[in-house]
Design a protein around this motif. Structure first.
Motif, PDB file in Angstrom:
ATOM      1  N   LEU A   1      -4.720   3.332  -0.850  1.00  0.00           N
ATOM      2  CA  LEU A   1      -3.585   3.043  -1.742  1.00  0.00           C
ATOM      3  C   LEU A   1      -2.457   2.357  -0.971  1.00  0.00           C
ATOM      4  CD1 LEU A   1      -3.463   6.321  -3.824  1.00  0.00           C
ATOM      5  CD2 LEU A   1      -4.390   4.098  -4.475  1.00  0.00           C
TER       6      LEU A   1
ATOM      7  N   GLN B   1      -2.736  -0.034   0.873  1.00  0.00           N
ATOM      8  CA  GLN B   1      -2.938  -1.493   0.868  1.00  0.00           C
ATOM      9  C   GLN B   1      -2.568  -2.020  -0.517  1.00  0.00           C
ATOM     10  OE1 GLN B   1      -6.868  -2.620   1.927  1.00  0.00           O
ATOM     11  NE2 GLN B   1      -6.233  -4.675   2.547  1.00  0.00           N
ATOM     12  N   SER B   2      -1.217  -2.201  -0.709  1.00  0.00           N
ATOM     13  CA  SER B   2      -0.735  -2.454  -2.074  1.00  0.00           C
ATOM     14  C   SER B   2      -0.817  -3.923  -2.450  1.00  0.00           C
ATOM     15  CB  SER B   2       0.714  -2.001  -2.186  1.00  0.00           C
ATOM     16  OG  SER B   2       1.468  -2.722  -1.239  1.00  0.00           O
ATOM     17  N   GLY B   3      -0.969  -4.781  -1.445  1.00  0.00           N
ATOM     18  CA  GLY B   3      -0.985  -6.205  -1.752  1.00  0.00           C
ATOM     19  C   GLY B   3       0.404  -6.847  -1.684  1.00  0.00           C
ATOM     20  N   HIS B   4       1.462  -6.059  -1.512  1.00  0.00           N
ATOM     21  CA  HIS B   4       2.811  -6.631  -1.375  1.00  0.00           C
ATOM     22  C   HIS B   4       3.074  -6.973   0.069  1.00  0.00           C
ATOM     23  CE1 HIS B   4       3.737  -5.574  -5.452  1.00  0.00           C
ATOM     24  NE2 HIS B   4       3.303  -4.334  -5.223  1.00  0.00           N
ATOM     25  N   VAL B   5       3.208  -8.286   0.348  1.00  0.00           N
ATOM     26  CA  VAL B   5       3.356  -8.712   1.725  1.00  0.00           C
ATOM     27  C   VAL B   5       4.622  -8.131   2.338  1.00  0.00           C
ATOM     28  CG1 VAL B   5       3.510 -10.700   3.243  1.00  0.00           C
ATOM     29  CG2 VAL B   5       2.117 -10.815   1.194  1.00  0.00           C
ATOM     30  N   GLY B   6       5.678  -8.020   1.524  1.00  0.00           N
ATOM     31  CA  GLY B   6       6.926  -7.477   2.019  1.00  0.00           C
ATOM     32  C   GLY B   6       6.760  -6.073   2.573  1.00  0.00           C
TER      33      GLY B   6
ATOM     34  N   ILE C   1       5.138  -6.143   5.890  1.00  0.00           N
ATOM     35  CA  ILE C   1       6.038  -6.575   6.966  1.00  0.00           C
ATOM     36  C   ILE C   1       6.954  -5.434   7.364  1.00  0.00           C
ATOM     37  CG2 ILE C   1       7.873  -8.181   7.601  1.00  0.00           C
ATOM     38  CD1 ILE C   1       6.570 -10.173   5.654  1.00  0.00           C
ATOM     39  N   ILE C   2       7.445  -4.713   6.346  1.00  0.00           N
ATOM     40  CA  ILE C   2       8.308  -3.574   6.662  1.00  0.00           C
ATOM     41  C   ILE C   2       7.547  -2.559   7.511  1.00  0.00           C
ATOM     42  CG2 ILE C   2       9.471  -1.584   5.658  1.00  0.00           C
ATOM     43  CD1 ILE C   2      10.379  -3.387   3.429  1.00  0.00           C
TER      44      ILE C   2
ATOM     45  N   VAL D   1      13.240 -12.023   7.479  1.00  0.00           N
ATOM     46  CA  VAL D   1      11.834 -11.759   7.112  1.00  0.00           C
ATOM     47  C   VAL D   1      11.764 -10.605   6.130  1.00  0.00           C
ATOM     48  CG1 VAL D   1       9.655 -10.893   7.995  1.00  0.00           C
ATOM     49  CG2 VAL D   1      10.837 -12.728   9.190  1.00  0.00           C
ATOM     50  N   LEU D   2      12.611  -9.602   6.373  1.00  0.00           N
ATOM     51  CA  LEU D   2      12.493  -8.398   5.547  1.00  0.00           C
ATOM     52  C   LEU D   2      13.063  -8.585   4.159  1.00  0.00           C
ATOM     53  CD1 LEU D   2      13.223  -5.457   7.998  1.00  0.00           C
ATOM     54  CD2 LEU D   2      11.044  -6.264   7.124  1.00  0.00           C
TER      55      LEU D   2
ATOM     56  N   ILE E   1       6.975 -14.619  -2.309  1.00  0.00           N
ATOM     57  CA  ILE E   1       6.005 -13.815  -1.566  1.00  0.00           C
ATOM     58  C   ILE E   1       5.298 -12.790  -2.466  1.00  0.00           C
ATOM     59  CG2 ILE E   1       7.607 -11.981  -0.841  1.00  0.00           C
ATOM     60  CD1 ILE E   1       5.579 -13.282   1.816  1.00  0.00           C
ATOM     61  N   GLU E   2       5.985 -12.348  -3.535  1.00  0.00           N
ATOM     62  CA  GLU E   2       5.403 -11.346  -4.425  1.00  0.00           C
ATOM     63  C   GLU E   2       4.252 -11.915  -5.249  1.00  0.00           C
ATOM     64  OE1 GLU E   2       6.015  -8.086  -4.624  1.00  0.00           O
ATOM     65  OE2 GLU E   2       7.311  -8.424  -2.884  1.00  0.00           O
TER      66      GLU E   2
ATOM     67  N   LEU F   1       1.832 -13.238  -4.059  1.00  0.00           N
ATOM     68  CA  LEU F   1       0.591 -13.097  -3.259  1.00  0.00           C
ATOM     69  C   LEU F   1       0.145 -11.632  -3.175  1.00  0.00           C
ATOM     70  CD1 LEU F   1       1.469 -15.449  -0.312  1.00  0.00           C
ATOM     71  CD2 LEU F   1      -0.024 -15.906  -2.229  1.00  0.00           C
ATOM     72  N   SER F   2       0.132 -10.971  -4.311  1.00  0.00           N
ATOM     73  CA  SER F   2      -0.194  -9.538  -4.231  1.00  0.00           C
ATOM     74  C   SER F   2      -1.581  -9.238  -4.813  1.00  0.00           C
ATOM     75  CB  SER F   2       0.869  -8.723  -4.961  1.00  0.00           C
ATOM     76  OG  SER F   2       0.905  -9.139  -6.311  1.00  0.00           O
ATOM     77  N   LYS F   3      -2.446 -10.257  -4.828  1.00  0.00           N
ATOM     78  CA  LYS F   3      -3.769 -10.013  -5.436  1.00  0.00           C
ATOM     79  C   LYS F   3      -4.714  -9.256  -4.494  1.00  0.00           C
ATOM     80  CE  LYS F   3      -4.043 -13.043  -9.266  1.00  0.00           C
ATOM     81  NZ  LYS F   3      -3.487 -14.408  -9.070  1.00  0.00           N
ATOM     82  N   LEU F   4      -4.552  -9.409  -3.182  1.00  0.00           N
ATOM     83  CA  LEU F   4      -5.479  -8.771  -2.231  1.00  0.00           C
ATOM     84  C   LEU F   4      -5.089  -7.325  -2.005  1.00  0.00           C
ATOM     85  CD1 LEU F   4      -6.031 -11.467   0.495  1.00  0.00           C
ATOM     86  CD2 LEU F   4      -7.708 -10.522  -1.053  1.00  0.00           C
ATOM     87  N   ARG F   5      -5.647  -6.457  -2.772  1.00  0.00           N
ATOM     88  CA  ARG F   5      -5.332  -5.033  -2.613  1.00  0.00           C
ATOM     89  C   ARG F   5      -6.506  -4.227  -3.146  1.00  0.00           C
ATOM     90  NH1 ARG F   5      -1.273  -3.743  -7.588  1.00  0.00           N
ATOM     91  NH2 ARG F   5      -2.255  -5.127  -9.055  1.00  0.00           N
ATOM     92  N   TRP F   6      -6.348  -2.903  -3.077  1.00  0.00           N
ATOM     93  CA  TRP F   6      -7.424  -2.038  -3.523  1.00  0.00           C
ATOM     94  C   TRP F   6      -7.707  -2.282  -4.987  1.00  0.00           C
ATOM     95  CZ3 TRP F   6      -5.203   0.743  -7.360  1.00  0.00           C
ATOM     96  CH2 TRP F   6      -3.787   0.925  -7.304  1.00  0.00           C
TER      97      TRP F   6
END
Lengths: 639, 109
Positions: free
Chosen positions: A611, A613-618, A621-622, B31-32, B101-102, B104-109
Motif C-alpha cells: 500500500l 507504493q501509492s503512485g504519487h511521485v511527491g 520524494i518525501i 522538489v518537495l 507530477i500528480e 503520473l500516479s498510474k504505477l501503483r498497487w
C-alpha cells in the motif's frame, strides 16, 4: 574348485541381468534356456564343490574352504570382507538350492509359458537363487545378511508377481513387513556381536564365544535376537501369518521360496550359529517351545483349509516348527536333515499342486476337484509319494528326519514328543485329506474344466518325477543307528557341530524306547491316513461351504484361530489410527501449519506493505528525503 | 594564479558552506513542494550546483584539484540527466497534456 566358488552366485546373477534386460524382446525359449542354464551351471559347480568337501571329509579333515574375494570396508578395528565359506553345511544347502532350484526353473518354463511376465519371472527367480547362494555361502554374518535381505526382496517381488490383484499386492507387502520385523532382530544381533566379539566372521565369533560361560547374558540377547530374525524368515509364531498369504505368488515360487529354500534360511542361520545357541539354554528352550507350538497350531489350521495351496502352506509352517523343535532340543543334525528332506517332498507337493491347478486352469479350491487320478497319473503318483513322505511313513524321506527330531524331543522332555506326535497325526490326516479330495471320488468342477484336464508337459513331469525319487531315497542319507544305518549326514556335518553336537553322540535313549516311539508314530500316521480315506475317499465327504454352521473347533481351525483378525485389531488398527492422528494433527496442523504459516506471513505482510507504493511521485520524494535525513542523523549519532 | 587563490581564500570557508546549504535547501524545498515537473527538474539542478560549488570551494582551500575533477563529472552527469528527464517530460506531456507530477500516479498497487 575352491577358486571358483564365486561363480556359484555369479551365474544366476548374470542370468538375472541378461533376462532382466532382454525380457520383453527375446523369445520365451531363449529366456528359459538362460534362466535354467545359469542355475544348472551353479548346480554343477555345487556338485563339484560338494565332491571336494566330501573328499576332504573322507580324509578326516575339517573341510572348510574359505575364499576371500576382497576387503569390503574397514571401520576402526572392524574389517568386513566379502568372503565365501564352503563347508559341509553350506555345500549341502547349495545342493538343495541349486538342485531343487534348477528343477523348479525347469518346471516354471512350462508352468509360466502363457504368462505375459515370463521374462520378468525368470529374472526374479535367478535373482533369488543369487541371493540365496550368497546367504548360505557367506563366511560372515554381514554377507549372510545381504543374502537374507535379498531373498526377502525377491520373495516380495514374486509374491506380488501378479500385482494387478490388489489382494496379491497386499499379501506381498504383508510378507515384506513381517520379514522386516525379523530383520530388525538380525541387525541388532549383528551390532551386539560387533560389540562383543569385535568381528562378524564366523570363525572369529565362534572361537571368541567358545571361551564364554554357558548362560552368558550377552549371548542370550544375541541368540534371542537371531531367533526373532528366524521367526520372521521361517514363519514361526508370532510372525507366521505372512507365509499362507504368500501363496498369492505363482506356484513354482511357493515351491522354491516358500517351501524348499528361503523359509529354511532361519534354520540354516541357527544351525550355523549352533556354537552361540548351545551357550544359551534358555534360548534353546524358547526355540523348542515356539517351534512345537507353531507346528501344532499350523497343523491344526491346515486340517480344515480348502485351498490346496493353503493346506500346503500351513503344512510348511508346521514342518518348519518341527525343525525349530529339533533345533531347540539340540538335534541340529536332525533339524538340518529335515530341511533337506522337507525341501524334496514339499517342493514336490507344491509342484504337484501346481500341476493340478494348471490342469484345471487356475482352480485352487479342493471342493471343486476330485477324481483327477485318471487325468493326471504322473502328478497323482508323485503327489502320493510326497504325501507318504511328509506323513512319516517309512521308508520314505520324511520318516527318518521327523523321527530323529521326535526322538530327541522325547529325550529332552516327553511333553515335546507328545505335542510333536499330535502334530504328526494332524499332518498325516490333512495330507491324505488333500490327496483324497483332489484325486479320488468324482470330479466336482465344471464340465468345461473336465474336458480340458490334461497331464502336464515334460518340463513339469520331469521335475515332479525327480523330486519324487529324491523324496523316496532322500531319507537314506541319515539312517539312524538303531535301524542299522551309519548316520552319514551326521558324520559329514560333524565339523560344523564340533563344539556343540548333541546329535548322534547325545542320544541316550535305549533302542527299545526308540523302536516304540517309531512304531507309535508310524502306526498313528497310517491310522490317520486310513481315517482320511474312510472320510473323504470312501464316504466321499466334501468340506462344507464357507458359511455353513460348524462346531467351535472346526470354526477355530477354519478361520485360522483368528490370528489375522487379532493382529488386525491389536496392531494394525491402533497403528493406523495412530498414524491418522499423526497425519491430522502433527503433519497437517503442526508441520504443514508452520510451513504454510511462514508463506502466509510474507504474503500478508506484502499485502500490507505494498500500500506504500501509492503512485504519487511527491510521496516518494518525501520518503526519500526523510530517509536520507534519517540516515544522516544515524551517521552523525554513531560517528 | 597564486593571486587568484589568495583572493578566493580571502572569503572564509564558512561563508561558502552556509551559502551552499541555503541553495541546497532551496532545491530540496522546490522538489518537495512544487508540482510542475520542469520546476522540479530545475530544483534538482540547483541542488547539484550547490554541491558543485561546495566541492570547488573545498578544493581550493585544500589545494587539491581532485575536487574540481568531481565537479566536471557532476556537470556532465547533470547534462545527461536533464536530456533524459526532459525527453520523459515531453513524452508525458504528449500523453497527458500536463506536466503536473500528480498525473503520473498510474504505477501503483
Amino acid at each position: 574348485m575352491s577358486e571358483l566358488i564365486w561363480l556359484i552366485p555369479l551365474l544366476p546373477f548374470v542370468g538375472f541381468l541378461i533376462n532382466g534386460v532382454i525380457r520383453n524382446h527375446a523369445s520365451k525359449a531363449l529366456i528359459a534356456v538362460i534362466g535354467c542354464g545359469t542355475v544348472l551351471g551353479s548346480f554343477v559347480l555345487s556338485i563339484l564343490g560338494y565332491l571336494e568337501i566330501a573328499e576332504l571329509r573322507e580324509a578326516g579333515g575339517v573341510a572348510a574352504i574359505t575364499s576371500t574375494l576382497f576387503e569390503w570396508f574397514t571401520v576402526g578395528n572392524i574389517q568386513i570382507a566379502i568372503s565365501f565359506l564352503l563347508d559341509p553345511l553350506s555345500a549341502i544347502m547349495l545342493l538343495i538350492i541349486t538342485g531343487v532350484g534348477f528343477f523348479i526353473h525347469l518346471y516354471s518354463s512350462s508352468y509360466m509359458a502363457h504368462d505375459a511376465g515370463f521374462g520378468k519371472f525368470f529374472a526374479y527367480l535367478n535373482l533369488f537363487i543369487f541371493f540365496m547362494t550368497i546367504l548360505v555361502l557367506g563366511s560372515n554374518y554381514l554377507v549372510m545378511f545381504i543374502g537374507w535381505e535379498g531373498v526377502g526382496l525377491c520373495s516380495y517381488l514374486l509374491i506380488g508377481f501378479w500385482f494387478q490383484h490388489s489382494s496379491y499386492a497386499s499379501a506381498a507387502k504383508k510378507a515384506f513387513v513381517m520379514n522386516r520385523i525379523g530383520d530388525l532382530g538380525f541387525l541388532l544381533a549383528l551390532f551386539f556381536m560387533l560389540e562383543t566379539f569385535g568381528s562378524l566372521e564366523y570363525a572369529a565369533v565362534f572361537s571368541e564365544a567358545g571361551g564364554m560361560a554357558v548362560g552368558d547374558t550377552t549371548i542370550l540377547v544375541i541368540t534371542l535376537l537371531l531367533f526373532v530374525a528366524a521367526t520372521g524368515k521361517s514363519a514361526q509364531i508370532p510372525l507366521f501369518t505372512w507365509l499362507p498369504d504368500a501363496m498369492a505368488g505363482p506356484t513354482p515360487v511357493s515351491a522354491l521360496i516358500h517351501a524348499a529354500t528361503m523359509v529354511t534360511a532361519g534354520i540354516y542361520m541357527v544351525v550355523r550359529s549352533n556354537v552361540l545357541f548351545i551357550l544359551s539354554p534358555l534360548s534353546m528352550e524358547i526355540m523348542a517351545v515356539v517351534g512345537v507350538v507353531t507346528a501344532l497350531v499350523a497343523a491344526f489350521i491346515a486340517i480344515t483349509q480348502n485351498d490346496i495351496k493353503k493346506v500346503l502352506a500351513y503344512s510348511t509352517v508346521s514342518q518348519l516348527g518341527y525343525m525349530f523343535l529339533g533345533l531347540g532340543v539340540g538335534a541340529f543334525t536332525g533339524a538340518f536333515f529335515h530341511v533337506l528332506t522337507h525341501a524334496f517332498f514339499k517342493a514336490l507337493l507344491f509342484l504337484g499342486a501346481g500341476s493340478v491347478i494348471h490342469a484345471l486352469h487356475d482352480e485352487q479350491d479342493m471342493r471343486k476337484m476330485g477324481g483327477l487320478r485318471k487325468g493326471l497319473p504322473i502328478t497323482f503318483a508323485t503327489m502320493l509319494i510326497g504325501t507318504i513322505a511328509i506323513s512319516g511313513i517309512p521308508p520314505f524321506a520324511g520318516f527318518f528326519s521327523k523321527d530323529e527330531i521326535l526322538a530327541h524331543a522325547f529325550q529332552h522332555h516327553p511333553i515335546f514328543w507328545v505335542l510333536g506326535f499330535v502334530t504328526a497325526l494332524f499332518t498325516a490326516f490333512y495330507m491324505f485329506r488333500l490327496l483324497f479330495l483332489t484325486f479320488f471320488g468324482t470330479f466336482r468342477g465344471t464340465e468345461e474344466q473336465q474336458k480340458k484336464i490334461h497331464e502336464s508337459p515334460w518340463q513339469m513331469t520331469t521335475a515332479l518325477v525327480t523330486l519324487a525319487l529324491l523324496s523316496v531315497v532322500g531319507g537314506l542319507v541319515n539312517v539312524p543307528e538303531v535301524l542299522g544305518g551309519e548316520q552319514k549326514l551326521a558324520n559329514f556335518l560333524a565339523p560344523v557341530f564340533a563344539n556343540s553336537d548333541m546329535g548322534a553322540a547325545g542320544m541316550h535313549l535305549s533302542h527299545m524306547t526308540e523302536y516304540v516311539l517309531m512304531g507309535l508314530s508310524v502306526l498313528a500316521a497310517i491310522a490317520m491316513a486310513a481315517w482320511a480315506y474312510v472320510k473323504y475317499g470312501k464316504n466321499k465327504e466334501v468340506p462344507a461351504a464357507d458359511n455353513s454352521q460348524q462346531g467351535i473347533l472346526y470354526k477355530l481351525s477354519y478361520h485360522k484361530l483368528y490370528v489375522d483378525e487379532l493382529y488386525d485389531a491389536v496392531i494394525v488398527k491402533p497403528l493406523r489410527q495412530l498414524s491418522v492422528i499423526f497425519f491430522k494433527y502433527v503433519d497437517k496442523m503442526g508441520i504443514d501449519g508452520f510451513v504454510n504459516g511462514v508463506g502466509e506471513f510474507f504474503i500478508g505482510s506484502g499485502k500490507g506493505i505494498r500500500l506504500l507504493q501509492s503512485g504519487h511521485v511527491g510521496f516518494y520524494i518525501i520518503m526519500m528525503v526523510f530517509s536520507a535525513v534519517a540516515i544522516l542523523i544515524y551517521g552523525i549519532l554513531h560517528m | 594564479m597564486e593571486n587568484f587563490v589568495t583572493q578566493m581564500q580571502g572569503v572564509p570557508l564558512n561563508h561558502y558552506i552556509i551559502f551552499c546549504s541555503i541553495i541546497f535547501a532551496i532545491g530540496v524545498t522546490g522538489v518537495l513542494i512544487r508540482r510542475n515537473v520542469i520546476i522540479i527538474m530545475m530544483s534538482i539542478e540547483l541542488m547539484l550546483n550547490a554541491v558543485n560549488l561546495l566541492l570547488a570551494a573545498f578544493s581550493v582551500y585544500r589545494g587539491d584539484a581532485s575536487g574540481q575533477v568531481f565537479v566536471f563529472f557532476i556537470m556532465a552527469l547533470a547534462a545527461a540527466e536533464v536530456a533524459v528527464g526532459l525527453a520523459i517530460i515531453i513524452m508525458v506531456y504528449r500523453n497527458t497534456k500536463s506536466v503536473d507530477i500528480e498525473s503520473l500516479s498510474k504505477l501503483r498497487w
